[in-house]
Scaffold this motif. Sequence first.
Motif, PDB file in Angstrom:
ATOM      1  N   GLN A  21       0.865  -1.171   0.000  1.00  0.00           N
ATOM      2  CA  GLN A  21       0.000   0.000   0.000  1.00  0.00           C
ATOM      3  C   GLN A  21       0.904   1.224   0.000  1.00  0.00           C
ATOM      4  OE1 GLN A  21      -2.373  -0.719   3.509  1.00  0.00           O
ATOM      5  NE2 GLN A  21      -3.928  -1.786   2.329  1.00  0.00           N
ATOM      6  N   ALA A 117       1.227  -4.754   2.857  1.00  0.00           N
ATOM      7  CA  ALA A 117      -0.106  -4.807   3.458  1.00  0.00           C
ATOM      8  C   ALA A 117      -0.141  -5.755   4.658  1.00  0.00           C
ATOM      9  CB  ALA A 117      -1.131  -5.226   2.411  1.00  0.00           C
ATOM     10  N   LYS A 119       1.938  -6.061   6.975  1.00  0.00           N
ATOM     11  CA  LYS A 119       2.492  -5.436   8.189  1.00  0.00           C
ATOM     12  C   LYS A 119       1.538  -4.420   8.823  1.00  0.00           C
ATOM     13  CE  LYS A 119       6.707  -7.219   8.021  1.00  0.00           C
ATOM     14  NZ  LYS A 119       7.308  -7.991   9.070  1.00  0.00           N
ATOM     15  N   PHE A 120       0.401  -4.175   8.176  1.00  0.00           N
ATOM     16  CA  PHE A 120      -0.587  -3.231   8.702  1.00  0.00           C
ATOM     17  C   PHE A 120      -1.186  -3.792   9.989  1.00  0.00           C
ATOM     18  CE2 PHE A 120      -4.963  -1.618   8.938  1.00  0.00           C
ATOM     19  CZ  PHE A 120      -4.720  -0.258   8.916  1.00  0.00           C
ATOM     20  N   GLU A 121      -1.340  -2.939  11.006  1.00  0.00           N
ATOM     21  CA  GLU A 121      -1.904  -3.369  12.291  1.00  0.00           C
ATOM     22  C   GLU A 121      -3.061  -2.456  12.682  1.00  0.00           C
ATOM     23  OE1 GLU A 121       0.991  -3.685  15.463  1.00  0.00           O
ATOM     24  OE2 GLU A 121       2.604  -3.953  14.006  1.00  0.00           O
ATOM     25  N   GLY A 137      -5.349   2.571  11.399  1.00  0.00           N
ATOM     26  CA  GLY A 137      -4.363   1.604  11.857  1.00  0.00           C
ATOM     27  C   GLY A 137      -2.960   2.187  11.795  1.00  0.00           C
ATOM     28  N   TYR A 139       1.531   1.296  11.060  1.00  0.00           N
ATOM     29  CA  TYR A 139       2.659   0.489  10.597  1.00  0.00           C
ATOM     30  C   TYR A 139       3.802   0.762  11.560  1.00  0.00           C
ATOM     31  CZ  TYR A 139       0.698  -0.716   6.036  1.00  0.00           C
ATOM     32  OH  TYR A 139      -0.072  -1.226   5.029  1.00  0.00           O
ATOM     33  N   VAL A 148      -1.846   5.760  10.193  1.00  0.00           N
ATOM     34  CA  VAL A 148      -2.577   5.927   8.943  1.00  0.00           C
ATOM     35  C   VAL A 148      -3.903   6.617   9.245  1.00  0.00           C
ATOM     36  CG1 VAL A 148      -3.595   4.769   6.953  1.00  0.00           C
ATOM     37  CG2 VAL A 148      -1.502   3.854   7.994  1.00  0.00           C
TER      38      VAL A 148
END
Length: 161
Positions: A21, A117, A119-121, A137, A139, A148
């Motif tokens: 992303q 994507a 690694k997005f939390e 969320g 990173y 983000v």
Amino acid sequence: MNQIVPAGKRQSTELAAPETQDFVTMFIEGQLFGIPVLTVQDVLGPQKITRIPLAPREVAGSLNLRGRIVTAIDVRLRLGLKKRAEEKKGMSVVVDMGGELYSLMVDSVGEVLSLPAAKFERNPPTLDPHWREFSIGIYRLDDKLLVVLDVGKLLDFTRNE
């Protein structure tokens, strides 16, 4: 010799879901924030902003961008931070939301980051509650946290706060 391969048998080089992303990054009071690159129309230096009477305090005013009126939003105030000192000039990231242009006023604009994507939390419980309201969320980068922002929520002044 080139082989002709029927369309249904071609191997696709496109992925079903994006593996990365892309985010335009910006700094506000030293914190790294990001918004999806596809929402960004322009990046501007300091602009002349005309105050709008009776607007919410987060609405800094409006500016003229190539003949279009753009509503300027002070993201610092929207995130519950102090107003930037007058002598410090900021930058703006112009986004399009529903056909209307908005200028997100920030301290500075960074680079475009392509992040995996996977690694997005989700927002951690330790994230400032006011920031969590406007964030989708995070990173975890090597040396910092990228928050983000949800541009739609950031620009929704109809919600009760």
